[in-house]
Scaffold this motif. Sequence first.
Motif, mmCIF file in Angstrom:
data_model
loop_
_atom_site.group_PDB
_atom_site.id
_atom_site.type_symbol
_atom_site.label_atom_id
_atom_site.label_comp_id
_atom_site.label_asym_id
_atom_site.label_seq_id
_atom_site.Cartn_x
_atom_site.Cartn_y
_atom_site.Cartn_z
ATOM 1 N N GLU A 52 -11.069 34.484 13.445
ATOM 2 C CA GLU A 52 -9.608 34.578 13.550
ATOM 3 C C GLU A 52 -8.921 33.584 12.615
ATOM 4 N N THR A 53 -9.466 32.375 12.538
ATOM 5 C CA THR A 53 -8.901 31.352 11.652
ATOM 6 C C THR A 53 -9.056 31.752 10.192
ATOM 7 N N VAL A 54 -10.218 32.280 9.838
ATOM 8 C CA VAL A 54 -10.448 32.737 8.468
ATOM 9 C C VAL A 54 -9.460 33.858 8.126
ATOM 10 N N GLY A 55 -9.262 34.774 9.058
ATOM 11 C CA GLY A 55 -8.301 35.851 8.845
ATOM 12 C C GLY A 55 -6.893 35.320 8.633
ATOM 13 N N ALA A 56 -6.507 34.328 9.420
ATOM 14 C CA ALA A 56 -5.170 33.742 9.265
ATOM 15 C C ALA A 56 -5.030 33.022 7.927
ATOM 16 N N ILE A 57 -6.076 32.316 7.514
ATOM 17 C CA ILE A 57 -6.032 31.594 6.234
ATOM 18 C C ILE A 57 -5.907 32.574 5.074
ATOM 19 N N LEU A 58 -6.778 33.596 5.052
ATOM 20 C CA LEU A 58 -6.713 34.574 3.963
ATOM 21 C C LEU A 58 -5.406 35.353 3.994
ATOM 22 N N SER A 59 -4.941 35.662 5.190
ATOM 23 C CA SER A 59 -3.670 36.381 5.318
ATOM 24 C C SER A 59 -2.519 35.545 4.755
ATOM 25 N N ALA A 60 -2.478 34.263 5.121
ATOM 26 C CA ALA A 60 -1.412 33.394 4.625
ATOM 27 C C ALA A 60 -1.496 33.248 3.109
ATOM 28 N N PHE A 61 -2.706 33.154 2.593
ATOM 29 C CA PHE A 61 -2.904 33.013 1.156
ATOM 30 C C PHE A 61 -2.360 34.234 0.413
ATOM 31 N N PHE A 62 -2.704 35.424 0.881
ATOM 32 C CA PHE A 62 -2.281 36.639 0.185
ATOM 33 C C PHE A 62 -0.828 37.024 0.495
ATOM 34 N N TRP A 63 -0.314 36.653 1.656
ATOM 35 C CA TRP A 63 1.106 36.905 1.937
ATOM 36 C C TRP A 63 1.993 36.103 0.987
ATOM 37 N N GLY A 64 1.550 34.922 0.637
ATOM 38 C CA GLY A 64 2.305 34.123 -0.332
ATOM 39 C C GLY A 64 2.449 34.851 -1.657
ATOM 40 N N TYR A 65 1.366 35.481 -2.114
ATOM 41 C CA TYR A 65 1.431 36.269 -3.345
ATOM 42 C C TYR A 65 2.369 37.464 -3.173
ATOM 43 N N ALA A 66 2.243 38.145 -2.052
ATOM 44 C CA ALA A 66 3.059 39.339 -1.823
ATOM 45 C C ALA A 66 4.545 38.988 -1.762
ATOM 46 N N LEU A 67 4.884 37.914 -1.076
ATOM 47 C CA LEU A 67 6.296 37.529 -0.943
ATOM 48 C C LEU A 67 6.908 37.075 -2.269
ATOM 49 N N MET A 68 6.113 36.493 -3.128
ATOM 50 C CA MET A 68 6.641 35.999 -4.401
ATOM 51 C C MET A 68 6.783 37.097 -5.458
ATOM 52 N N GLN A 69 6.266 38.290 -5.186
ATOM 53 C CA GLN A 69 6.376 39.377 -6.154
ATOM 54 C C GLN A 69 7.843 39.743 -6.415
ATOM 55 N N ILE A 70 8.646 39.760 -5.383
ATOM 56 C CA ILE A 70 10.048 40.160 -5.549
ATOM 57 C C ILE A 70 10.832 39.147 -6.382
ATOM 58 N N PRO A 71 10.854 37.850 -6.011
ATOM 59 C CA PRO A 71 11.625 36.922 -6.850
ATOM 60 C C PRO A 71 11.045 36.755 -8.260
ATOM 61 N N CYS A 72 9.732 36.799 -8.384
ATOM 62 C CA CYS A 72 9.146 36.655 -9.724
ATOM 63 C C CYS A 72 9.453 37.867 -10.593
ATOM 64 N N GLY A 73 9.427 39.051 -10.011
ATOM 65 C CA GLY A 73 9.799 40.253 -10.755
ATOM 66 C C GLY A 73 11.245 40.198 -11.197
ATOM 67 N N TRP A 74 12.107 39.728 -10.313
ATOM 68 C CA TRP A 74 13.530 39.613 -10.656
ATOM 69 C C TRP A 74 13.714 38.598 -11.792
ATOM 70 N N LEU A 75 13.017 37.459 -11.700
ATOM 71 C CA LEU A 75 13.138 36.444 -12.746
ATOM 72 C C LEU A 75 12.610 36.963 -14.093
ATOM 73 N N CYS A 76 11.506 37.700 -14.067
ATOM 74 C CA CYS A 76 10.975 38.250 -15.311
ATOM 75 C C CYS A 76 11.946 39.262 -15.923
ATOM 76 N N ASP A 77 12.551 40.080 -15.090
ATOM 77 C CA ASP A 77 13.533 41.042 -15.600
ATOM 78 C C ASP A 77 14.771 40.335 -16.137
ATOM 79 N N ARG A 78 15.161 39.273 -15.459
ATOM 80 C CA ARG A 78 16.395 38.559 -15.833
ATOM 81 C C ARG A 78 16.225 37.783 -17.137
ATOM 82 N N PHE A 79 15.098 37.099 -17.299
ATOM 83 C CA PHE A 79 14.914 36.236 -18.458
ATOM 84 C C PHE A 79 13.910 36.813 -19.423
#
Length: 79
Positions: A52-79
């Motif tokens: 369960e702990t391993v699942g939470a760690i990997l989930s948190a690690f990959f959720w960080g990537y998923a959540l940053m896709q939107i602002p990073c995509g916007w920044l790449c389009d903007r600049f």
Amino acid sequence: MLEKNLNSEKKTNARWNIFFMLAIICTINYIDRAVISVCMPQITEELAFSPETVGAILSAFFWGYALMQIPCGWLCDRF
């Protein structure tokens, strides 16, 4: 008049510097994602994590990537 000023500006190599920096960052990002999956069994054994702990760690690690896709995509389009 404005159009003439835009064409008279000297082009720099900044775009190539940014391109190479992004390429390096993407390479590090890819290696990081691959290594965490390969190393997780050893990390689990050394730190005595439950599945369960391993699942939470990997989930948190990959959720960080998923959540940053939107602002990073916007920044790449903007600049």
